[in-house]
Structures are given as structure tokens and as C-alpha cells.
Design an enzyme around this catalytic site. Structure first.
Site, PDB file in Angstrom:
ATOM      1  CB  VAL A  25     -31.182 -12.647  22.653  1.00 45.80           C
ATOM      2  CG1 VAL A  25     -29.872 -12.153  23.459  1.00 45.80           C
ATOM      3  CG2 VAL A  25     -31.831 -13.673  23.369  1.00 45.80           C
ATOM      4  CE  LYS A  49     -36.049 -12.921  10.025  1.00 50.85           C
ATOM      5  NZ  LYS A  49     -35.577 -14.232  11.001  1.00 50.85           N
ATOM      6  CB  THR A 100     -28.180 -22.940  21.781  1.00 53.09           C
ATOM      7  OG1 THR A 100     -28.877 -22.187  22.788  1.00 53.09           O
ATOM      8  CG2 THR A 100     -26.862 -22.220  21.415  1.00 53.09           C
ATOM      9  CB  CYS A 267     -36.063 -20.174  27.229  1.00 55.34           C
ATOM     10  SG  CYS A 267     -35.350 -18.767  26.314  1.00 55.34           S
ATOM     11  NE  ARG A 332     -38.150 -19.204  18.724  1.00 49.94           N
ATOM     12  CZ  ARG A 332     -37.172 -18.249  19.023  1.00 49.94           C
ATOM     13  NH1 ARG A 332     -36.007 -18.822  18.664  1.00 49.94           N
ATOM     14  NH2 ARG A 332     -37.507 -17.229  19.529  1.00 49.94           N
TER      15      ARG A 332
HETATM   16  N1  SAJ Z   1     -45.304 -21.447  31.537  1.00 46.91           N
HETATM   17  C1  SAJ Z   1     -46.409 -22.192  32.182  1.00 46.91           C
HETATM   18  N2  SAJ Z   1     -46.317 -22.021  33.721  1.00 46.91           N
HETATM   19  C2  SAJ Z   1     -45.599 -20.834  34.310  1.00 46.91           C
HETATM   20  C3  SAJ Z   1     -44.846 -20.183  33.707  1.00 46.91           C
HETATM   21  C4  SAJ Z   1     -44.922 -20.434  31.976  1.00 46.91           C
HETATM   22  O1  SAJ Z   1     -46.919 -23.107  31.776  1.00 46.91           O
HETATM   23  O2  SAJ Z   1     -45.938 -20.925  35.468  1.00 46.91           O
HETATM   24  C5  SAJ Z   1     -45.261 -21.699  30.031  1.00 46.91           C
HETATM   25  C6  SAJ Z   1     -45.660 -20.508  29.316  1.00 46.91           C
HETATM   26  O3  SAJ Z   1     -46.925 -20.559  28.750  1.00 46.91           O
HETATM   27  C7  SAJ Z   1     -44.707 -20.960  28.072  1.00 46.91           C
HETATM   28  C8  SAJ Z   1     -43.555 -21.561  28.802  1.00 46.91           C
HETATM   29  O4  SAJ Z   1     -43.887 -22.129  30.134  1.00 46.91           O
HETATM   30  O5  SAJ Z   1     -45.213 -21.821  27.133  1.00 46.91           O
HETATM   31  C9  SAJ Z   1     -42.157 -20.685  29.160  1.00 46.91           C
HETATM   32  O6  SAJ Z   1     -42.541 -19.501  29.551  1.00 46.91           O
HETATM   33  P1  SAJ Z   1     -41.639 -18.458  30.259  1.00 46.91           P
HETATM   34  O7  SAJ Z   1     -42.147 -17.085  30.309  1.00 46.91           O
HETATM   35  O8  SAJ Z   1     -40.884 -18.971  31.473  1.00 46.91           O
HETATM   36  O9  SAJ Z   1     -40.446 -18.587  28.987  1.00 46.91           O
HETATM   37  P2  SAJ Z   1     -39.714 -17.574  28.075  1.00 46.91           P
HETATM   38  O10 SAJ Z   1     -38.999 -18.546  27.073  1.00 46.91           O
HETATM   39  O11 SAJ Z   1     -40.663 -16.708  27.452  1.00 46.91           O
HETATM   40  O12 SAJ Z   1     -38.545 -16.861  28.864  1.00 46.91           O
HETATM   41  C10 SAJ Z   1     -38.064 -17.313  29.978  1.00 46.91           C
HETATM   42  C11 SAJ Z   1     -38.054 -16.243  31.047  1.00 46.91           C
HETATM   43  N3  SAJ Z   1     -37.824 -16.433  32.499  1.00 46.91           N
HETATM   44  C12 SAJ Z   1     -38.578 -15.817  33.405  1.00 46.91           C
HETATM   45  O13 SAJ Z   1     -39.527 -15.257  32.792  1.00 46.91           O
HETATM   46  C13 SAJ Z   1     -38.326 -16.166  34.536  1.00 46.91           C
HETATM   47  C14 SAJ Z   1     -36.789 -15.280  30.725  1.00 46.91           C
HETATM   48  O14 SAJ Z   1     -36.454 -14.209  31.842  1.00 46.91           O
HETATM   49  C15 SAJ Z   1     -35.720 -16.091  30.346  1.00 46.91           C
HETATM   50  O15 SAJ Z   1     -34.637 -15.218  30.049  1.00 46.91           O
HETATM   51  C16 SAJ Z   1     -36.069 -16.942  29.344  1.00 46.91           C
HETATM   52  O16 SAJ Z   1     -36.760 -17.874  29.671  1.00 46.91           O
HETATM   53  C17 SAJ Z   1     -34.779 -17.463  28.974  1.00 46.91           C
HETATM   54  O17 SAJ Z   1     -34.080 -16.947  27.776  1.00 46.91           O
HETATM   55  O18 SAJ Z   1     -34.243 -18.666  29.312  1.00 46.91           O
END
Ligand code: SAJ
Length: 424
Positions: A25, A49, A100, A267, A332
Site C-alpha cells: 500500500v 529495506k 493490520t 485482506c 500471507r
Molecule cells: N479468491 C477466490 N475466489 C475469487 C476471488 C479471489 O478464491 O473469486 C481468492 C484469491 O485466490 C486469494 C483471495 O481470494 O487467495 C483474495 O483474493 P483478492 O484478489 O480478492 O484479494 P487481495 O487481497 O489480493 O485484494 C483484494 C482486492 N479486492 C478486489 O480485488 C475486489 C483489493 O482491491 C482490495 O483492496 C484488497 O483485497 C484489500 O486491500 O482489501
């Protein structure tokens, strides 16, 4: 406190920006402010770092940041220091971007944010704008950052970085922001409007901004859980879950999510535990959220059970991909690490290959790294983009595939056992 002076500094790009925390971030955010012309200082704890960042080395391995990072270092718009060095009190705006996480017991772990609060309580923050971007439950920003020394401005604008997303880059994501008072909200909104191409939505309070983030990520976790639950039923019915999701997507009100080996990252599997803690304190039972999180956490076991059925002693087994999501170097809460630990516990011999993870890290995790080679059982943990060119090095016509990310669209190898689908 006088907001006019700070307003003028923000609009003339003379405001000095401090960003605390330079991870997924903070680093893109600090680079963006510096690129837009603000003198920016990045603060982090780790001296090594800090040194490597000042040399232009991007520890996130996000290659899209390399050039902008180099540019702002060369023109000296960005400087990276450790938080123990002076400099926080020189800043007009201080943006907090620290992790967090949750504890092993799934309780909110605010230790990093509390450490920042302790640092800030040692300086006079009069007339500064303090913004919390770290994901917290409602009331946390006010409780932790609302009683610093001096009369200052306080806002909360939860981060929404989507690691690995090359189109939704930080400047292309709409932002919500709440303030402890009108001036704080206006200052914060004006600040982000100087650097973002997207809408900056002002909320009615700090708590409304905090709750927005909680809702958007809990929504995602619960909807993924729903897909995982439907996938389990689809398997029992011999129905292809991806066909069903594709059909459902033809309805305008259906927002697709996909089943898989589990939900990782800093997240989605974490933030909902913050809202559950608030709900517990406020006496509200959020069983939909609780059950959804449990469903997601069961998925690595579901994949393990598939391995158990198919595995025979002396089989050559390779787990492809260890990171929590494709094309992102981040382990993570990775469900694949959970799966691998399960395989180990059950004495199933396997090796691991991930194009983004070094053999050293794989070994440190207690697994056996291996180059791609022909195997009897190929388990997809993470569907990195390069999997399409990698898998032929491991999958022969006799290889059984357990596809934890439903990567394979057609029968490949001997059989493909996916999540909610089977290609025999
Ligand atoms: N996942 C699934 N099925 C899905 C989508 C994701 O199993 O349909 C899994 C992924 O493989 C991964 C986990 O869930 O293991 C999280 O994937 P993610 O892309 O939702 O999570 P992050 O942590 O990479 O980022 C998300 C993002 N949210 C979206 O893409 C809508 C990001 O925009 C947020 O800002 C971020 O969470 C956050 O900071 O909360």
C-alpha cells in the site's frame, strides 16, 4: 487550528507528505505523491529495506513500480528513512499504511498501528493532517489516533490496493474518505484529488469510511464462500460449477466469484475478523460472516481429501504455486501453504515449484523445492500466468491433475479433478 494554510500547501503541492509503511500500500502511494510533485518521505522500520529502496530496489517485486521509483529517487522527490530517524515532525501530512493482521486466534492485531500512534504521540502534530489507510474496524481510528498532542486534522481512507492488478493501479481506484470534522474531510479529499484519476467519495464520518472497507471485503469473502459451498454440491452432482457461474453471469445482478483451494492474502481472509470482533462487542451475531469464513478455511482440507483418494505410495507429486493468488509474490495466509502443511502431516511426499518463490523460501517453509519435472500427481495451488507454458514440463498423458484454481479448461493429462468440476 488553521486549515487555510494546509489547503494552500496541498493545492500548490508544497505540502510535505510522510507515508508510514512502504509495503503493497505505502510504496505505490509514496511513489504516486512524489511523481505528482510532492516532497515525500517514506518511513519504515527496517533499515536494510530503507537502504535498498533508496538504491531503487523494489522489495515488492512489482516490476511496474521500478521505473517510477527510480524517477522519484533521481529527482529527489522521494526519500526513504527509518521511522526512528527524525523527520516525522517535518511533515504536513502523515499517511499511515501499516499492516493490520490477525493473531493465530483470529483476533485483530493492531500492534503496528499502536506503535505508530506511540511515535506520533511524541511529536506535536498541530496543524498536521493525519490519515489512516490501514484497514481497521469502525471507531479504531478515533480511539487510536484521535487523542494526539496538539490541534490537528484526522481522516480515514482505507486502502484498496489490488496487488498484481496491472489495470486497477493505485491512481485508478476510487477512494472513500471520512474525517473527524468537516475541515479534516475536506483537506483529505482535496489531497487525494490532487493525485488520483478516480472519484474521492467523502463519507459522513471516520466510522462510515472504516465500515465501507469492512463491508466491501467481507462481501467478497462471503461470496467466495458461497461459490466454494456450491462447488462442493456441484462435485456431488457431476455438474461443472464454472458452467453454472457462466450461466448465472448472464443475469445482470449476479457478481461472479470463483471457488478454489482457499482464500489468502492480507485482506479478504483477515478483515472480516475485525468486523466480527466489533459485532461481538456490540452484541450482534454475524453468523453469515462466521460461516463464510469457516467455509473458505475448509477448502485446503477439501483439496487434501482429493489427494488422499488419488495418492498412492511412491507417487511423484508436485504442488505448483504457493502464493495466495496468481502473479503476486505474497505468501500471507496462503491456503496452499495450509494444504502443503497438511500433506506433510499426513506423510504424503511432494515437492513444490513456484515461479515467484525461491527454493530458499520454500525450504524455510519446510517444503522440498523442485524444478518442474514429469510427475504422477500435479496439484495446482496457484494459477500463475506462466502455468500455461509451465505445466507441459510436468504433466504427461498419465499425470493426474488436482486443479485447485480450476485453471484447466479441458481434459489434460489423465484426469483433471477441479473444485466443483471434473474433466475425466
Ligand atoms: N479468491 C477466490 N475466489 C475469487 C476471488 C479471489 O478464491 O473469486 C481468492 C484469491 O485466490 C486469494 C483471495 O481470494 O487467495 C483474495 O483474493 P483478492 O484478489 O480478492 O484479494 P487481495 O487481497 O489480493 O485484494 C483484494 C482486492 N479486492 C478486489 O480485488 C475486489 C483489493 O482491491 C482490495 O483492496 C484488497 O483485497 C484489500 O486491500 O482489501
Amino acid at each position: 487550528m488553521n486549515s487555510d494554510i494546509l489547503f494552500k500547501k496541498i493545492l500548490s503541492k508544497k505540502a510535505k507528505i510522510g507515508v508510514i509503511g512502504l509495503g503493497y500500500v505505502g510504496l505505490p502511494l509514496a511513489i504516486l505523491f512524489a511523481t505528482k510533485g510532492y516532497d515525500t518521505v517514506g518511513f519504515l522500520r527496517d533499515k536494510i529495506k530503507a537502504k535498498s529502496l533508496n538504491e531503487g530496489k523494489n522489495h515488492l517485486l512489482d516490476d511496474t513500480l521500478n521505473e517510477p521509483l527510480k524517477n522519484v529517487l533521481d529527482n529527489q522527490k522521494l526519500k526513504v528513512v527509518t521511522i526512528d530517524e527524525n523527520g516525522l515532525d517535518d511533515q504536513d501530512v502523515i499517511i499511515i499504511c501499516v499492516p493490520t493482521p490477525v493473531t493465530h486466534g483470529k483476533q485483530p492485531d493492531l500492534s503496528d498501528l499502536q506503535a505508530v500512534r506511540d511515535k506520533l504521540s511524541m511529536i506535536d502534530v498541530t496543524n498536521k493532517l493525519i490519515i489512516n489507510e490501514s484497514t481497521v474496524a469502525p471507531f479504531t481510528t478515533r480511539e487510536l489516533l484521535g487523542t494526539l498532542k496538539g490541534s490537528y486534522f484526522l481522516a480515514c481512507s482505507p486502502e484498496r490496493i489490488d496487488p498484481g492488478n496491472k489495470t486497477k493501479t493505485i491512481d485508478a481506484i476510487p477512494k472513500v474518505i471520512g474525517g473527524i470534522d468537516k475541515d479534516s474531510l475536506l483537506l483529505g479529499k482535496t489531497l487525494y484529488e490532487q493525485i488520483l484519476q478516480q472519484e474521492v467519495i467523502g463519507m459522513s464520518s471516520l466510522e462510515a469510511a472504516e465500515m465501507t472497507k469492512m463491508l466491501e471485503n467481507t462481501y467478497r469473502a462471503v461470496n467466495i464462500a458461497l461459490m466454494n459451498e456450491f462447488a462442493l454440491l456441484a462435485e456431488k452432482c457431476g455438474i461443472d460449477i464454472l458452467e453454472i457461474i457462466k450461466g448465472a453471469k448472464s443475469k445482470w445482478s449476479f457478481h461472479a466469484h470463483y471457488p478454489g483451494v482457499g482464500v489468502g492474502g492480507h485482506c479478504i481472509p483477515v478483515d472480516p475478523y475485525y468486523i466480527l470482533e466489533l459485532a461481538r462487542v456490540r452484541g450482534v451475531n454475524m453468523h453469515v460472516v462466521e460461516d463464510g469464513l469457516k467455509q473458505n478455511e475448509k477448502m485446503p482440507y477439501h483439496v487434501y481429501k482429493k489427494v488422499k483418494v488419488l495418492y498412492k505410495k511412491n507417487m511423484k507429486v508436485l504442488v505448483y504455486g504457493l502464493t495466495y493468488k496468481k502473479d503476486v509474490f505474497d505468501l500471507r495466509e496462503s491456503p496452499v501453504v495450509t494444504l502443503c502443511n497438511l500433506l506433510k502431516q499426513k506423510n504424503i511426499e511432494f515437492v513444490v515449484y513456484d515461479p515467484l518463490v525461491s527454493d530458499e523460501i520454500i525450504t524455510d517453509l519446510g517444503f522440498v523445492p523442485s524444478p518442474l519435472k514429469a510427475v504422477d500427481l500435479f496439484i495446482v495451488g496457484t494459477d500463475h500466468s506462466v502455468l500455461s507454458t509451465d505445466y507441459p514440463k510436468a504433466v504427461t498423458q498419465d499425470t493426474i491433475i488436482i486443479d485447485g484454481r480450476n485453471f484447466f479448461g479441458v481434459k489434460t493429462g489423465k484426469h483433471v479433478y477441479g473444485i466443483g468440476r471434473t474433466l475425466l
